[in-house]
Design a protein around this motif. Structure first.
Motif, PDB file in Angstrom:
ATOM      1  N   ILE B   5       0.807  -1.141   0.073  1.00  0.00           N
ATOM      2  CA  ILE B   5       0.078   0.094   0.147  1.00  0.00           C
ATOM      3  C   ILE B   5       0.784   1.085  -0.078  1.00  0.00           C
ATOM      4  O   ILE B   5       0.553   2.017  -0.646  1.00  0.00           O
ATOM      5  CB  ILE B   5      -0.833   0.073   1.246  1.00  0.00           C
ATOM      6  N   GLN B   6       1.955   1.235   0.808  1.00  0.00           N
ATOM      7  CA  GLN B   6       2.498   2.340   0.888  1.00  0.00           C
ATOM      8  C   GLN B   6       3.278   2.754  -0.537  1.00  0.00           C
ATOM      9  O   GLN B   6       3.536   3.687  -0.880  1.00  0.00           O
ATOM     10  CB  GLN B   6       3.768   2.027   1.974  1.00  0.00           C
ATOM     11  N   THR B   7       3.821   1.685  -1.168  1.00  0.00           N
ATOM     12  CA  THR B   7       4.448   1.667  -2.506  1.00  0.00           C
ATOM     13  C   THR B   7       3.534   2.476  -3.390  1.00  0.00           C
ATOM     14  O   THR B   7       3.748   3.165  -4.288  1.00  0.00           O
ATOM     15  CB  THR B   7       5.009   0.527  -2.961  1.00  0.00           C
ATOM     16  N   ILE B   8       1.960   1.823  -3.311  1.00  0.00           N
ATOM     17  CA  ILE B   8       1.235   2.254  -4.303  1.00  0.00           C
ATOM     18  C   ILE B   8       1.144   3.663  -4.169  1.00  0.00           C
ATOM     19  O   ILE B   8       0.903   4.632  -5.035  1.00  0.00           O
ATOM     20  CB  ILE B   8      -0.134   1.717  -3.806  1.00  0.00           C
ATOM     21  N   VAL B  39       3.665   4.602 -12.523  1.00  0.00           N
ATOM     22  CA  VAL B  39       2.234   4.151 -12.547  1.00  0.00           C
ATOM     23  C   VAL B  39       2.236   2.681 -12.750  1.00  0.00           C
ATOM     24  O   VAL B  39       1.083   2.090 -11.834  1.00  0.00           O
ATOM     25  CB  VAL B  39       1.434   4.815 -13.709  1.00  0.00           C
ATOM     26  N   LEU B  40       3.103   2.166 -13.635  1.00  0.00           N
ATOM     27  CA  LEU B  40       3.304   0.706 -13.489  1.00  0.00           C
ATOM     28  C   LEU B  40       3.413  -0.222 -12.137  1.00  0.00           C
ATOM     29  O   LEU B  40       2.852  -1.039 -12.029  1.00  0.00           O
ATOM     30  CB  LEU B  40       4.196   0.158 -14.570  1.00  0.00           C
ATOM     31  N   VAL B  41       4.324   0.361 -11.537  1.00  0.00           N
ATOM     32  CA  VAL B  41       4.843  -0.051 -10.111  1.00  0.00           C
ATOM     33  C   VAL B  41       3.548  -0.178  -9.162  1.00  0.00           C
ATOM     34  O   VAL B  41       3.401  -1.369  -8.816  1.00  0.00           O
ATOM     35  CB  VAL B  41       5.870   0.625  -9.443  1.00  0.00           C
ATOM     36  N   THR B  91      -4.755   3.021 -11.442  1.00  0.00           N
ATOM     37  CA  THR B  91      -3.189   2.688 -11.914  1.00  0.00           C
ATOM     38  C   THR B  91      -3.245   1.971 -13.348  1.00  0.00           C
ATOM     39  O   THR B  91      -2.410   2.333 -14.314  1.00  0.00           O
ATOM     40  CB  THR B  91      -2.847   1.667 -10.937  1.00  0.00           C
ATOM     41  N   GLY B  92      -4.502   1.079 -13.523  1.00  0.00           N
ATOM     42  CA  GLY B  92      -4.363   0.185 -14.589  1.00  0.00           C
ATOM     43  C   GLY B  92      -4.462   1.200 -15.998  1.00  0.00           C
ATOM     44  O   GLY B  92      -3.646   1.332 -16.910  1.00  0.00           O
ATOM     45  N   ILE B  93      -5.796   1.819 -15.921  1.00  0.00           N
ATOM     46  CA  ILE B  93      -5.892   2.844 -17.144  1.00  0.00           C
ATOM     47  C   ILE B  93      -4.869   4.005 -17.177  1.00  0.00           C
ATOM     48  O   ILE B  93      -4.499   4.360 -17.977  1.00  0.00           O
ATOM     49  CB  ILE B  93      -7.334   3.139 -16.978  1.00  0.00           C
TER      50      ILE B  93
END
Lengths: 487, 651
Positions: B5-8, B39-41, B91-93
């Motif tokens: 979550i933190q990384t996100i 955004v990929l990460v 994040t996906g789109i």
């Protein structure tokens, strides 16, 4: 005296030893030109700082010398601020002194260290005698340091003023200490409240003694109406000395005030003591901020700013006294310590910038900052951070410092004081913003372009200060927890 | 899990810092890698978190942020079914659109700045979605608003664009005021702003809470949503927001930010469930917006404006769903809409790119053979938007309409309006599709310097502006996201199939989120298979009919619509019912008059007062300075007076 005692008071002994070494090494032939005393002093300050951090991290706390010294978390934290400030101002003074030939460098360095030792002692003092010793040990070198530029009348006059008024304040303090001893039968700070209570709660003797002691300490922190010396002395002293005085003296003296809070509460009555301190706080905040409005000299402006910050700190002290025995007490104590840490960082930073723009020619006018935004955007950005922090704009340390102090005042029921404090800080915004305007908007007068040397040391000081000001502001919780005092 | 979550949350912000600090040093390729990676990460982390997620919400605390006896706000992020769903979409789109932007913006001199803003947007959006307190949500809410403003006005040297940015900013402030009021009310009632706590307390006290308060909170929240999600009467900023680069329109003004309002209502659904009044308002406003925006969409000429009005209209559908208690259906439509609307916008961007920033659909046509990939993917997007089975939009729209039609009273009526909207949607979607890709080629002659569009109307600056050679397909960085989104637009409906298929992944997944709301409302109606099939058939017939009519009418060219109409309904529609003009007369004009009056008042009274006070303050300052005359004995005297004062006060 046991080895453990010595280990506990290491943060006091180390700078004192370093000061002696500096003087000794200075006697060696050829050391004058090599700059050895500077290196040695910096090393001494750094070791003292490191030792303090080490002690903090490993909870090296305890009573020493039969309880006359109390090295607790608060003492260590304040000592940390003191030594950090000493180290920083030594680094600053390198730049400042190298541009001037009228100062004896080895003595200068030794005095800074001696004074730091006195402040560290004050932070841990748990006995009236040690309090007095600490005050004198920190003050006497400061008198000399202020007057260090002995061919400059401004500097000498400042030193003389500080000495006279300081001696005056010491007399009050001694008088108060004696009365307190008389009314409680003890010189131990932790024993005085019970002593007073045993003899009788409402003794005018104790009240008088406590207030006289308070006068002496309020003088040191530059609280109104004992602040008159501040602008003159801050202006006249060499700028690195001003930086050191403004930050470290305030921190060390507030350590004593924190320890004295129960005594003040008992001797004066908690309600009355809180109202008194709150009233002085309001007065100090307004005088400091109003006085700063019309200043043209950057150091004088920062002096008034320093007065106003003493006012904010007194708000916390009033809350502490008022909240005696409740959970708010610890909150108020930590808010003061947090404030001291934040103030040390932001004020040191601002003075560092003042050292930089001065260019060895005593250019101290605010207008000398004009055009800094174009000529040295990084330095201007750093100054922006400091000014915003001093003004208390989020997300800097200055904001949270004020927030916590005012919050504890509200929690302690001193709502009027908090509201007036917020009002006063709004006035303050005006002159801090003027600094920013000058840097970014004004055109410099010809011949008065802010000449900035790209000096690594000052850059390091400013960057460190910026880092702390922002860190303390962005993640205040971690620092507050580190500073949470088991009260 | 906490680490994920933190990384996100942090990855986009780290990238923003990097891009900002190194904006001069970084070559475009490196900036593109960093920007897309940021955004990929988070996307990969979200996928990982999705598979680790066991149904219990996880909270990751970064640090305590504000502490105090009154208000505690930790910097904490909460992953539950709802925030997980949104994070996946964002994040996906978001990643696909970042990749697309690499191609779309490759010649823009402010390439790095663009990615900085885009990353900042994603970070703020994640803060909005994941924040565990209303304060963090609001922080993200303001953050995305700021980024939207910055990106709409990205080509700020065009005054038109800067104005559009300002309009979005001002209109959104009105909405934010509502949000703030809601926060104050919530805090006053519950003493905390932690969303999970507030929801739990509200659900527990459902019987005893003052209904007026609940309605006030819900309506205040909804005012915020109206601003952010462009609902009546605050929708006017969104069509103007199309002034920004097309990837921005796709990401912010179609797929993610504008759904923040839906998110907020879904998040606080308990309040809406407890207040029938507020729910009715939501449903009616949503339905009215859907219908109203669809009518405007019928006659728009600008390819992006058509899509913009359709976005407003589709957002209206979502609010309609939330208002009638079909929460899952609303969220489902958010997801499918994100797929196909991002696809359509990116497709439009590809068209605009190929035609050197031509946006007028009347000057397109016949692009089918030049842009094969864009054409096919755009067709898929259009089918999905029109709601034709088996594309994603069909299932989600059908869920909403089904829920509305098979209830009683007002919602049923709203359902009928929903059907009419669906018909119009299909019509204008295929009108646009036909105008762009079929018929004779109408581009290339005198298209440049068209009065409506300045040099910056959209991307592709300096892209051989005078080269009137045949339009060519966009590079892979642009077509690849189109293809991925097309696949999603085809398959997205599988997330939540009609009830009789017994396959409702999304509904099952989101059940715990809406359980408290359904506890108040009562479980949603079960429809019989016949009812479901009936609704599907009706909406399918309408959609196909509308689409066919739209396509057949315009597949040869715009016909009479090439000329601007001058009277009657078409005139009204083409000019968007003159809402902007009405607002100008009704709101902006009086405001301006008021501001003149206020200016007068200001000069006369306030200035006088302020100057007076300032003068007083200044003279007090002077007085203090005068006392500070440097004379030692004055200082000592004051010192003694002070000490004496203390002694007297105390004794």
């Amino acid at each position: 005296m046991t080895p453990n005692d010595l280990a506990l008071v290491g943060p006091i002994l180390l700078p004192a030893l370093a000061a002696l070494l500096v003087i000794l090494v200075d006697l060696l032939p050829g050391s004058q030109r090599s700059g050895g005393s500077f290196l040695l002093a910096v090393l001494g300050a750094a070791v003292s700082l490191g030792y303090t951090i080490h002690a903090l991290m490993h909870d090296r706390e305890g009573l020493a010398f039969f309880g006359t010294m109390k090295i607790d978390r608060m003492a260590l934290l304040i000592t940390l601020f003191v030594h950090a400030s000493a180290l920083m101002s030594l680094l600053l003074s390198k730049v400042y002194l190298d541009r001037r030939s009228d100062v004896e460098q080895p003595e200068y360095h030794a005095f800074v260290l001696t004074s730091a030792a006195g402040m560290a002692m004050l932070a841990g003092a748990n006995d009236l005698v040690n309090v007095f010793l600490g005050i004198e040990l920190l003050s006497i070198p400061l008198y000399l340091l202020v007057a260090m530029r002995k061919h400059q009348s401004r500097s000498v006059e400042a030193g003389f003023k500080y000495l006279l008024l300081g001696a005056f304040a010491s007399a009050f303090m001694l008088f108060g200490a004696a009365l307190l001893y008389g009314s409680s039968g003890s010189t131990m700070l932790t024993a005085i409240p019970t002593g007073i209570a045993r003899i009788g709660n409402d003794t005018p003797l104790a009240a008088f003694g406590a207030s006289m002691l308070l006068v002496g300490l309020l003088f040191k922190v530059a609280a109104v109406p004992f602040h008159m010396w501040t602008p003159d002395v801050y202006e006249g002293a060499p700028t690195p000395v001003t930086a050191f005085m403004a930050t470290a003296t305030k921190a060390a003296t507030f350590a004593v005030l924190l320890r004295l809070a129960p005594t003040l509460g008992t001797a004066l009555g908690e309600e009355q003591a809180a109202n008194l301190l709150g009233g002085l706080a309001v007065l100090t905040m307004f005088v400091g901020n109003l006085g700063a409005l019309q200043q043209l000299n950057l150091k004088r402006l920062l002096a008034y700013s320093s007065i106003s910050h003493a006012g904010y700190l007194l708000v916390g002290l009033a809350a502490l006294v008022r909240a005696h025995g409740s959970s708010v007490e610890a909150e108020a104590a930590s808010s003061i310590v947090y404030y001291l840490g934040a103030y040390t960082a932001m004020s040191l930073g601002a003075f560092a910038v003042a050292v930089l723009i001065d260019g060895g020619k005593d250019r101290e006018a605010i207008s000398d900052l004009a055009g800094l935004g174009k000529r040295n955007p990084l330095l201007a950005a750093a100054m922006t951070v400091f000014a915003l922090a001093l003004a208390g704009v989020p997300p800097t340390a200055g904001f949270f410092a004020k927030y916590y102090v005012f919050l504890s005042a509200v929690d302690a029921g001193l709502i009027a004081v908090a509201v007036l404090g917020v009002l006063a800080s709004v006035i303050g915004l005006y002159y801090y913003l003027r600094i920013l305007l000058t840097m970014y908007v004004d055109e410099p007068k010809p011949g008065h372009e802010a000449t900035v040397s790209r000096d690594a040391m000052v850059a390091a000081v400013s960057l460190t200060a910026v880092a702390f000001v922002l860190l303390l502001g962005i993640v205040p919780k971690g620092f507050v927890e580190a500073m949470a005092l088991a009260h | 899990m906490e680490g994920l979550i933190q990384t996100i949350v942090l990855a986009p912000f780290v990238s923003v810092a990097l891009l900002f600090l190194l904006r001069r040093q970084l070559p475009k390729s490196a900036a593109a890698v960093i920007g897309c990676g940021a955004v990929l990460v988070p996307f990969l982390c979200t996928v990982a978190a999705f598979f680790q997620f066991d149904g219990t919400p996880v909270t990751a605390t970064l640090t305590q942020w504000m502490t105090g006896s009154v208000l505690n706000v930790p910097l904490a992020f909460r992953l539950d079914q709802l925030s997980l769903t949104w994070t996946l979409v964002v994040t996906g789109i978001g990643f696909l659109i970042h990749v697309y932007s690499v191609g779309y913006m490759h010649e823009d001199p402010s390439f790095v700045r663009f990615f900085t803003y885009l990353n900042l947007f994603v970070g703020s959006m994640l803060c909005l979605v994941l924040g565990d307190s209303m304060v963090l949500l609001f922080l993200g809410w303001e953050g995305v608003g700021l980024c939207s403003y910055l990106l709409i006005g990205f080509w700020f040297d065009e005054e038109e664009n800067a104005k559009a940015g300002q309009k979005a900013f001002v209109v959104n402030r009105i909405g934010d005021l509502g949000f703030l009021v809601a926060m104050v009310l919530v805090f006053k009632q519950f003493g905390t702003l932690n969303i999970a706590d507030v929801n739990a307390m509200a659900a527990a006290q459902a019987a005893t809470l003052d209904p007026t308060l609940v309605t006030s909170i819900a309506l205040a929240l909804f005012v915020g949503c109206c601003g952010k999600s462009a609902q009546l009467p605050l929708y006017t900023w969104l069509p103007d927001a199309m002034a920004g680069p097309t990837p921005v329109s796709a990401l912010i003004h179609a797929a993610t930010m504008v759904t923040a309002g839906i998110y907020l209502v879904a998040r606080m659904s308990i309040f809406f469930a407890m207040s029938p009044t507020a729910s009715t308002v939501v449903a009616v406003v949503g339905c009215a917006t859907a219908l109203f925006a669809a009518t405007i969409g019928l006659r728009q000429r600008d390819i992006k404006k058509v899509l913009a009005y359709s976005t407003v209209s589709q957002l209206g559908y979502m609010f309609l769903a939330l208002g009638i208690g079909a929460y899952t259906a609303g969220v489902f439509h958010v997801i499918t809409h994100a797929f196909f609307k991002a696809l359509l916008f990116l497709g439009a961007g590809s068209v605009i790119h190929a035609l050197h920033h031509e946006q007028d659909a009347m000057r397109m046509g016949g692009l089918k053979k030049y842009l094969p990939i864009t054409h096919k993917t755009f067709l898929i997007g259009s089918l999905a938007l029109a709601g034709i089975a088996p594309f994603a939009g069909f299932f989600s729209k059908d869920k909403i309409l089904g829920a509305a039609l098979y209830s009683h009273g007002l919602p049923q009526l709203l359902g009928v309006f929903g059907l009419i909207t669906a018909l119009m949607t299909a019509f204008y979607t295929f009108r646009l599709y036909a105008l762009v890709f079929h018929g004779e080629e109408r581009f290339g002659h005198g298209a440049h310097g068209h009065a409506d569009h300045g040099a910056h109307a959209d991307a592709g600056h300096g892209h051989g502006a005078h080269d009137h050679a045949k339009p060519h397909e966009s590079p892979l960085t642009m077509t690849f996201p189109l293809m991925v989104l097309a696949v999603l637009a085809v398959l997205g409906g599988a997330l939540s199939l009609p009830h009789f298929a017994h396959f409702d992944m999304l509904g099952k997944f989101l059940e715990p989120i809406f359980a408290p709301a359904y506890a108040v409302l009562g479980a949603p109606h079960e429809h019989s298979v016949a009812q479901e099939l009936g609704a599907m058939l009706v909406s399918l017939v309408l959609a196909v009919g509308g689409a066919w009519y739209g396509f057949s009418k315009f597949s040869e060219g715009p016909g009479k619509q090439a000329e601007h109409s001058t009277k009657g309904l078409p005139f009204l529609l083409e000019n968007k019912w003159f809402v902007d003009e009405i607002y100008n007369v009704l709101v902006v004009g009086p405001m301006r008059a008021l501001s003149h009056l206020a200016g007068f008042f200001d000069r006369l009274v306030v200035d006088g007062l302020v100057n007076g006070v300032a003068g007083m303050v200044r003279s007090a300052g002077g007085w203090i300075r005068m006392m500070q005359n440097g004379a030692l004995h004055t200082y000592a005297l004051l010192f003694i007076l002070g000490a004496a004062y203390l002694a007297i006060v105390l004794l």
